[in-house]
Motif scaffolding. Structure first.
Motif, PDB file in Angstrom:
ATOM      1  N   TYR A 278       1.000   6.590   0.307  1.00  0.00           N
ATOM      2  CA  TYR A 278       1.727   7.689   1.201  1.00  0.00           C
ATOM      3  C   TYR A 278       2.481   8.525  -0.029  1.00  0.00           C
ATOM      4  CZ  TYR A 278       0.835   4.530   4.711  1.00  0.00           C
ATOM      5  OH  TYR A 278      -0.036   3.927   5.834  1.00  0.00           O
ATOM      6  N   ALA A 279       2.258   8.239  -1.443  1.00  0.00           N
ATOM      7  CA  ALA A 279       3.167   9.130  -2.316  1.00  0.00           C
ATOM      8  C   ALA A 279       2.731  10.582  -2.226  1.00  0.00           C
ATOM      9  CB  ALA A 279       2.465   8.642  -3.564  1.00  0.00           C
ATOM     10  N   HIS A 280       1.796  10.960  -1.646  1.00  0.00           N
ATOM     11  CA  HIS A 280       1.473  12.410  -1.561  1.00  0.00           C
ATOM     12  C   HIS A 280       2.411  13.187  -0.379  1.00  0.00           C
ATOM     13  CE1 HIS A 280      -1.011  10.921   1.604  1.00  0.00           C
ATOM     14  NE2 HIS A 280      -0.953  12.273   2.372  1.00  0.00           N
ATOM     15  N   LEU A 281       2.946  12.348   0.322  1.00  0.00           N
ATOM     16  CA  LEU A 281       3.956  12.852   1.492  1.00  0.00           C
ATOM     17  C   LEU A 281       5.589  13.156   0.931  1.00  0.00           C
ATOM     18  CD1 LEU A 281       2.700  10.603   4.343  1.00  0.00           C
ATOM     19  CD2 LEU A 281       2.148  13.051   3.773  1.00  0.00           C
ATOM     20  N   VAL A 282       5.851  12.252  -0.150  1.00  0.00           N
ATOM     21  CA  VAL A 282       7.183  12.322  -0.795  1.00  0.00           C
ATOM     22  C   VAL A 282       7.423  13.694  -0.857  1.00  0.00           C
ATOM     23  CG1 VAL A 282       8.706  11.601  -2.697  1.00  0.00           C
ATOM     24  CG2 VAL A 282       7.166  10.106  -1.496  1.00  0.00           C
TER      25      VAL A 282
ATOM     26  N   LEU B 248       6.287  -1.640   4.444  1.00  0.00           N
ATOM     27  CA  LEU B 248       6.628  -0.330   3.864  1.00  0.00           C
ATOM     28  C   LEU B 248       7.777   0.221   4.391  1.00  0.00           C
ATOM     29  CD1 LEU B 248       3.176   1.488   4.784  1.00  0.00           C
ATOM     30  CD2 LEU B 248       4.012   1.378   2.711  1.00  0.00           C
ATOM     31  N   THR B 249       8.516   0.635   3.435  1.00  0.00           N
ATOM     32  CA  THR B 249       9.874   1.484   3.849  1.00  0.00           C
ATOM     33  C   THR B 249       9.829   2.928   3.555  1.00  0.00           C
ATOM     34  OG1 THR B 249      11.178  -0.539   3.425  1.00  0.00           O
ATOM     35  CG2 THR B 249      12.554   1.386   3.418  1.00  0.00           C
ATOM     36  N   PHE B 250      10.130   3.765   4.289  1.00  0.00           N
ATOM     37  CA  PHE B 250      10.049   5.157   4.168  1.00  0.00           C
ATOM     38  C   PHE B 250      11.390   5.461   4.173  1.00  0.00           C
ATOM     39  CE2 PHE B 250       6.020   4.261   6.316  1.00  0.00           C
ATOM     40  CZ  PHE B 250       5.092   4.725   5.587  1.00  0.00           C
ATOM     41  N   MET B 251      12.067   6.181   3.255  1.00  0.00           N
ATOM     42  CA  MET B 251      13.515   6.547   3.151  1.00  0.00           C
ATOM     43  C   MET B 251      13.440   8.069   3.371  1.00  0.00           C
ATOM     44  SD  MET B 251      16.589   5.557   2.448  1.00  0.00           S
ATOM     45  CE  MET B 251      16.561   4.260   1.747  1.00  0.00           C
ATOM     46  N   PHE B 252      14.227   8.619   4.267  1.00  0.00           N
ATOM     47  CA  PHE B 252      14.279  10.037   4.600  1.00  0.00           C
ATOM     48  C   PHE B 252      15.840  10.458   4.140  1.00  0.00           C
ATOM     49  CE2 PHE B 252      10.650   8.818   7.067  1.00  0.00           C
ATOM     50  CZ  PHE B 252      10.084  10.074   6.994  1.00  0.00           C
ATOM     51  N   ASP B 253      16.128  11.620   3.765  1.00  0.00           N
ATOM     52  CA  ASP B 253      17.308  12.201   3.504  1.00  0.00           C
ATOM     53  C   ASP B 253      17.555  12.645   5.062  1.00  0.00           C
ATOM     54  OD1 ASP B 253      16.227  14.791   3.964  1.00  0.00           O
ATOM     55  OD2 ASP B 253      16.816  15.398   1.961  1.00  0.00           O
ATOM     56  N   ARG B 254      18.912  13.155   4.917  1.00  0.00           N
ATOM     57  CA  ARG B 254      19.683  13.636   6.317  1.00  0.00           C
ATOM     58  C   ARG B 254      19.160  14.855   6.635  1.00  0.00           C
ATOM     59  NH1 ARG B 254      25.053  11.509   7.072  1.00  0.00           N
ATOM     60  NH2 ARG B 254      25.477   9.983   5.215  1.00  0.00           N
ATOM     61  N   LYS B 255      18.293  15.671   6.002  1.00  0.00           N
ATOM     62  CA  LYS B 255      17.455  16.616   6.500  1.00  0.00           C
ATOM     63  C   LYS B 255      16.099  16.565   6.936  1.00  0.00           C
ATOM     64  CE  LYS B 255      19.780  19.876   3.475  1.00  0.00           C
ATOM     65  NZ  LYS B 255      19.689  20.691   2.280  1.00  0.00           N
ATOM     66  N   GLY B 256      15.870  15.289   6.841  1.00  0.00           N
ATOM     67  CA  GLY B 256      14.192  14.665   7.186  1.00  0.00           C
ATOM     68  C   GLY B 256      13.334  14.943   6.248  1.00  0.00           C
ATOM     69  N   THR B 257      13.618  15.064   4.951  1.00  0.00           N
ATOM     70  CA  THR B 257      12.801  15.119   3.708  1.00  0.00           C
ATOM     71  C   THR B 257      12.485  13.365   3.467  1.00  0.00           C
ATOM     72  OG1 THR B 257      13.613  17.070   2.951  1.00  0.00           O
ATOM     73  CG2 THR B 257      12.307  15.928   1.525  1.00  0.00           C
ATOM     74  N   LEU B 258      11.120  13.137   3.330  1.00  0.00           N
ATOM     75  CA  LEU B 258      10.835  11.972   2.622  1.00  0.00           C
ATOM     76  C   LEU B 258      11.109  11.837   1.222  1.00  0.00           C
ATOM     77  CD1 LEU B 258       9.382   8.982   3.389  1.00  0.00           C
ATOM     78  CD2 LEU B 258       7.193  10.217   2.870  1.00  0.00           C
ATOM     79  N   MET B 259      11.951  10.888   1.028  1.00  0.00           N
ATOM     80  CA  MET B 259      12.595  10.763  -0.404  1.00  0.00           C
ATOM     81  C   MET B 259      11.839   9.726  -1.087  1.00  0.00           C
ATOM     82  SD  MET B 259      14.763  13.034  -0.429  1.00  0.00           S
ATOM     83  CE  MET B 259      15.333  12.920  -2.127  1.00  0.00           C
ATOM     84  N   SER B 260      11.469   8.722  -0.650  1.00  0.00           N
ATOM     85  CA  SER B 260      10.599   7.731  -1.188  1.00  0.00           C
ATOM     86  C   SER B 260       9.841   6.799  -0.173  1.00  0.00           C
ATOM     87  CB  SER B 260      11.649   6.829  -2.100  1.00  0.00           C
ATOM     88  OG  SER B 260      12.256   5.962  -1.236  1.00  0.00           O
ATOM     89  N   VAL B 261       8.597   5.908  -0.892  1.00  0.00           N
ATOM     90  CA  VAL B 261       8.061   5.092   0.060  1.00  0.00           C
ATOM     91  C   VAL B 261       7.902   3.802  -1.023  1.00  0.00           C
ATOM     92  CG1 VAL B 261       6.081   4.537   0.969  1.00  0.00           C
ATOM     93  CG2 VAL B 261       6.673   6.854   1.059  1.00  0.00           C
ATOM     94  N   SER B 262       8.349   2.568  -0.373  1.00  0.00           N
ATOM     95  CA  SER B 262       8.362   1.701  -1.317  1.00  0.00           C
ATOM     96  C   SER B 262       8.022   0.285  -0.390  1.00  0.00           C
ATOM     97  CB  SER B 262       9.735   1.395  -2.008  1.00  0.00           C
ATOM     98  OG  SER B 262      10.728   1.205  -0.797  1.00  0.00           O
ATOM     99  N   CYS B 263       7.827  -0.879  -1.147  1.00  0.00           N
ATOM    100  CA  CYS B 263       7.272  -1.999  -0.666  1.00  0.00           C
ATOM    101  C   CYS B 263       8.531  -3.009  -0.609  1.00  0.00           C
ATOM    102  CB  CYS B 263       6.229  -2.700  -1.259  1.00  0.00           C
ATOM    103  SG  CYS B 263       4.744  -1.852  -1.533  1.00  0.00           S
ATOM    104  N   ASN B 264       9.082  -3.280   0.684  1.00  0.00           N
ATOM    105  CA  ASN B 264      10.373  -4.078   0.594  1.00  0.00           C
ATOM    106  C   ASN B 264      10.767  -3.913   1.962  1.00  0.00           C
ATOM    107  OD1 ASN B 264      11.972  -1.727   0.916  1.00  0.00           O
ATOM    108  ND2 ASN B 264      12.909  -2.024  -1.133  1.00  0.00           N
TER     109      ASN B 264
ATOM    110  N   GLY C 298       0.822  -1.323  -0.007  1.00  0.00           N
ATOM    111  CA  GLY C 298       0.078   0.016  -0.091  1.00  0.00           C
ATOM    112  C   GLY C 298       0.857   1.175  -0.081  1.00  0.00           C
ATOM    113  N   ALA C 299       1.954   1.358  -0.606  1.00  0.00           N
ATOM    114  CA  ALA C 299       2.819   2.277  -0.543  1.00  0.00           C
ATOM    115  C   ALA C 299       2.152   3.547  -1.309  1.00  0.00           C
ATOM    116  CB  ALA C 299       4.001   2.144  -1.074  1.00  0.00           C
TER     117      ALA C 299
END
Length: 92
Positions: free
Chosen positions: A39-43, A76-92, A35-36
């Motif tokens: 959450y696409a609108h949060l990227v 669900l995997t939420f990937m953030f950069d060092r500044k706290g920005t959500l970079m991607s959401v994926s299934c893995n 169901g990633a």
């Protein structure tokens, strides 16, 4: 000489049968088992508030942080950069 036409006569229907059985296209559930897409609108947002349904497996990973590489399609995997920005959401 008579064996070649006989073999060709048998091979033609088999070749046509193989072409007729096309693999099914993946369904929406197969393409997004965790169901990633919800959450696409949060990227791109910085430190977004994320609500995950109870029982849903998830993890939060920061850029440069070590993470396990096992493939769990239901997680669900939420990937953030060092500044706290959500970079991607994926299934893995």
């Amino acid at each position: 000489m008579k064996r070649i036409p006989f073999v060709a006569a048998l091979a033609a229907p088999l070749a046509l049968a193989a072409c007729a059985s096309q693999p099914e296209e993946p369904t929406q559930a197969d393409a997004d088992p965790c169901g990633a897409a919800r959450y696409a609108h949060l990227v791109g947002q910085v430190s977004p508030t994320i609500s995950v349904p109870e029982g849903q497996a998830y993890r939060i990973v920061r850029d440069g942080q070590p993470m396990t590489l096992e493939l769990l399609q239901e997680r669900l995997t939420f990937m953030f950069d060092r500044k706290g920005t959500l970079m991607s959401v994926s299934c893995n």
